[in-house]
Design an enzyme around this catalytic site. Structure first.
Site, PDB file in Angstrom:
ATOM      1  N   LYS A   1      84.216  56.248  49.729  1.00 18.97           N
ATOM      2  CA  LYS A   1      85.685  56.121  49.612  1.00 18.97           C
ATOM      3  C   LYS A   1      86.430  56.939  50.666  1.00 18.97           C
ATOM      4  CE  LYS A   1      85.169  56.519  44.762  1.00 18.97           C
ATOM      5  NZ  LYS A   1      85.687  56.716  43.425  1.00 18.97           N
TER       6      LYS A   1
ATOM      7  N   ASP B   1      83.456  58.440  36.198  1.00 17.91           N
ATOM      8  CA  ASP B   1      84.635  57.965  35.474  1.00 17.91           C
ATOM      9  C   ASP B   1      84.312  56.989  34.333  1.00 17.91           C
ATOM     10  OD1 ASP B   1      83.863  56.130  37.358  1.00 17.91           O
ATOM     11  OD2 ASP B   1      85.828  55.872  38.268  1.00 17.91           O
TER      12      ASP B   1
HETATM   13  P1  ADP Z   1      89.940  54.144  42.001  1.00 17.68           P
HETATM   14  O1  ADP Z   1      90.060  55.195  40.952  1.00 17.68           O
HETATM   15  O2  ADP Z   1      88.582  53.527  42.077  1.00 17.68           O
HETATM   16  O3  ADP Z   1      90.474  54.514  43.338  1.00 17.68           O
HETATM   17  P2  ADP Z   1      92.028  52.762  40.590  1.00 17.68           P
HETATM   18  O4  ADP Z   1      91.548  52.573  39.205  1.00 17.68           O
HETATM   19  O5  ADP Z   1      93.113  53.735  40.840  1.00 17.68           O
HETATM   20  O6  ADP Z   1      90.806  52.916  41.571  1.00 17.68           O
HETATM   21  O7  ADP Z   1      92.518  51.337  41.115  1.00 17.68           O
HETATM   22  C1  ADP Z   1      92.974  51.157  42.403  1.00 17.68           C
HETATM   23  C2  ADP Z   1      92.634  49.746  42.791  1.00 17.68           C
HETATM   24  O8  ADP Z   1      93.243  48.826  41.878  1.00 17.68           O
HETATM   25  C3  ADP Z   1      93.180  49.370  44.150  1.00 17.68           C
HETATM   26  O9  ADP Z   1      92.198  49.566  45.136  1.00 17.68           O
HETATM   27  C4  ADP Z   1      93.505  47.900  44.008  1.00 17.68           C
HETATM   28  O10 ADP Z   1      92.422  47.124  44.402  1.00 17.68           O
HETATM   29  C5  ADP Z   1      93.713  47.685  42.533  1.00 17.68           C
HETATM   30  N1  ADP Z   1      95.143  47.555  42.257  1.00 17.68           N
HETATM   31  C6  ADP Z   1      96.076  48.519  42.260  1.00 17.68           C
HETATM   32  N2  ADP Z   1      97.295  48.013  42.006  1.00 17.68           N
HETATM   33  C7  ADP Z   1      97.118  46.685  41.828  1.00 17.68           C
HETATM   34  C8  ADP Z   1      97.991  45.603  41.554  1.00 17.68           C
HETATM   35  N3  ADP Z   1      99.287  45.764  41.394  1.00 17.68           N
HETATM   36  N4  ADP Z   1      97.436  44.403  41.438  1.00 17.68           N
HETATM   37  C9  ADP Z   1      96.130  44.217  41.593  1.00 17.68           C
HETATM   38  N5  ADP Z   1      95.265  45.179  41.885  1.00 17.68           N
HETATM   39  C10 ADP Z   1      95.742  46.399  41.987  1.00 17.68           C
HETATM   40 MG    MG Z   2      89.615  55.881  39.174  1.00 16.56          MG
END
Ligand code: ADP
Ligand code: MG
Length: 498
Positions: free
Chosen positions: A198, A233
């Site tokens: 990441k 997570d």
């Molecule tokens: P991580 O913890 O793995 O970084 P999150 O659970 O915070 O991920 O989710 C972020 C991901 O969710 C983004 O990379 C995106 O692909 C997806 N995402 C975020 N907002 C939206 C949205 N409005 N619509 C669709 N997918 C979304």
């Molecule tokens: Mg996350």
């Protein structure tokens, strides 16, 4: 949106046209369409066919997921699925008491949280959290610099502990550490970082115990706290949801990436030789992103995979998770622009740029219900630099829907695969009563169509009666409090009367 096949001469006509740049010798077809329906160009038709997930495909995926889980449990390296032991044998019961901290490092932010637990009756008495973004340079610095920064964020947060929180005399503050990078877990409170992902490229952490790295940084600061659980997570989400509901058996993350974990019986893990669990169960992190058996893939998936930093790996993740859906759609649209002149004569550089289109863009476009698809047009312009007419916009939405439908349905089939495996080993204990799948992640949370497709696939596979027993519950940010609860469940002072 209605979809009509364009093969009938009554609904569309093809113009031969020639464009540059591009090989001038290849004639290109452009389609003129009426504005009331989406006409299926040969490329759209082929995409539908290649991405189709009819029931037999879903069933194959669910069965293969269950079989791969068994193979991964039988022997180390026995399948695509690593089936990693979390060493978490005790899940929260609701009777946890005391003050616990959590630290969540999963991406560009880290979160700190504290919770005062009051046992079965009082449950969560007080909770507070703080979020700190990680400066970019620390993502490329040394391990000491990163962990010093995290420890000092934790120290500042701990200093602000008010009188709602109480620590019994003679005990240390305990932390549950959610660390969502690939770790080889060595006990419930230690694990070796395999590699950073990441976007992190921190020197000196790979091959080391990340809990030791954190503890050393805390010592340098004189911060006297103890890490009593190290989890990812999914495990945090499972624990957070289980605290409120005993029926939670599985947790799934659908965010940038994807993973799933579940409660497994120790006697169903042949590769486990000398692990003793007083509960007789343990949490297994499937690492299902690496699944690849029988997935309906397209040339676009194969090209994206070949261009990725990990070709041939994480194929399920690349088909269903948030980091990739937008990129698959961009590749489809680029081909349609090149071969069908979908957006006119020239191809903007942005459309040819990897990851120019994000999954949130697809989601926003799919929410546009206006007649002229105004939002679709402006998102396409902003993200990909293309001008579009209404018929092109309709095709774009159709492409988004096709890729998102495949992703959601395959994710649903994966979930059924896990449940099926559990049911086979414990007849009736999964499908015969309410079973909850705790779900978290930005993709699931924000994309209503994805959620619907996922649910539909689960129902198609299980049938209405059994599907009614399978509850998919969004457990928002459950992993933070889940980690604090696991710190409590694995507390050094567990048997003390606090
Ligand atoms: P991580 O913890 O793995 O970084 P999150 O659970 O915070 O991920 O989710 C972020 C991901 O969710 C983004 O990379 C995106 O692909 C997806 N995402 C975020 N907002 C939206 C949205 N409005 N619509 C669709 N997918 C979304
Ligand atoms: Mg996350």
């Amino acid at each position: 949106m209605s979809v009509t096949a364009a093969t009938s001469p009554a609904v569309g006509s093809f113009h031969l046209c020639r464009r540059s740049p591009g090989p001038a010798t290849i004639p290109r077809f452009r389609m003129t369409v009426r504005s009331t329906a989406v006409y299926l160009t040969p490329l759209v038709t082929k995409l539908h066919k290649d991405c189709a997930t009819p029931l037999p495909v879903l069933r194959h995926v669910a069965d293969a997921m269950a079989a791969d889980m068994r193979a991964g449990l039988a022997a180390e390296g026995g399948s695509d699925l690593k089936m990693i032991l979390s060493y978490v044998d005790s899940l929260p019961t609701g009777s946890e008491k005391g003050l616990f901290y959590a630290l969540d490092l999963g991406g560009t932010n880290f979160r700190v949280l504290r919770v005062q637990l009051g046992g079965k009756e009082e449950r969560v008495i007080a909770t507070e959290f703080d979020q700190v973004s990680i400066p970019k340079d620390l993502m490329f610095g040394t391990s000491e610099e990163l962990f010093d920064f995290i420890a000092s964020g934790l120290a500042k947060f701990a200093q602000k502990e008010g009188n709602k929180f109480h620590l019994p005399v003679g005990t240390k503050r305990e932390i549950g550490f959610t660390f969502s990078f690939p770790v080889k877990q060595t006990s419930v409170d230690s694990g070796i970082l395999i590699k950073w992902t990441k976007g992190f490229s921190v020197s000196g952490t790979a091959g080391r115990d990340v809990v030791a790295c954190l503890m050393e940084a805390m010592e340098r600061l004189g911060l006297d706290m103890r890490v009593s659980a190290l989890v990812n997570d999914t495990v945090g989400t499972l624990a957070g949801a289980r605290y409120w509901d005993d029926a939670v058996m599985v947790a799934v993350i659908l965010g940038t990436g994807t993973n799933a974990c579940y409660v497994e019986r120790v006697d169903a893990i042949p590769k486990l030789q000398d692990h003793v669990s007083s509960s007789g169960t343990t949490i297994i992190s499937t690492e299902w992103g690496a699944f690849s058996n029988g997935l309906p893939l397209t040339e676009f998936d194969r090209d994206m995979d070949a261009a990725s930093i990990n070709p041939g790996e994480q194929i399920f993740e690349k088909t269903i998770a948030g980091m990739y859906l937008g990129e698959i759609v961009r590749r489809v649209l680029l081909k349609m622009a090149e071969e069908d002149a979908l957006f006119g004569e020239s191809i903007p550089e942005k459309l040819a740029t990897p990851f120019a289109l994000g999954t949130p863009d697809l989601c926003a476009m799919q929410q546009d219900t206006s007649n002229d698809l105004q939002d679709v047009g402006s998102i396409l312009y902003k993200a990909a630099g293309v001008e579009s007419n209404l018929s092109a916009r309709k095709i774009v939405v159709e492409v988004c829907d096709t890729i998102v439908k495949r992703g959601g349905r395959l994710a649903g089939a994966g979930i059924v695969g896990i449940l099926q495996k559990m049911e086979e080993d414990s007849k009736g204990l999964i499908f015969g009563k309410k079973t909850v799948v705790a779900m978290d992640g930005g993709l699931y949370e924000n994309y209503p169509q994805y959620r619907r497709y996922l649910r539909e696939a689960v129902t198609e596979l299980l049938g209405d009666d059994i599907a009614k027993n399978v509850v998919i519950e969004h457990s928002k940010d459950g992993s933070g409090i889940g980690a604090a609860l696991l710190a409590a469940a694995n507390s050094k002072y567990r048997d003390y009367d606090l």
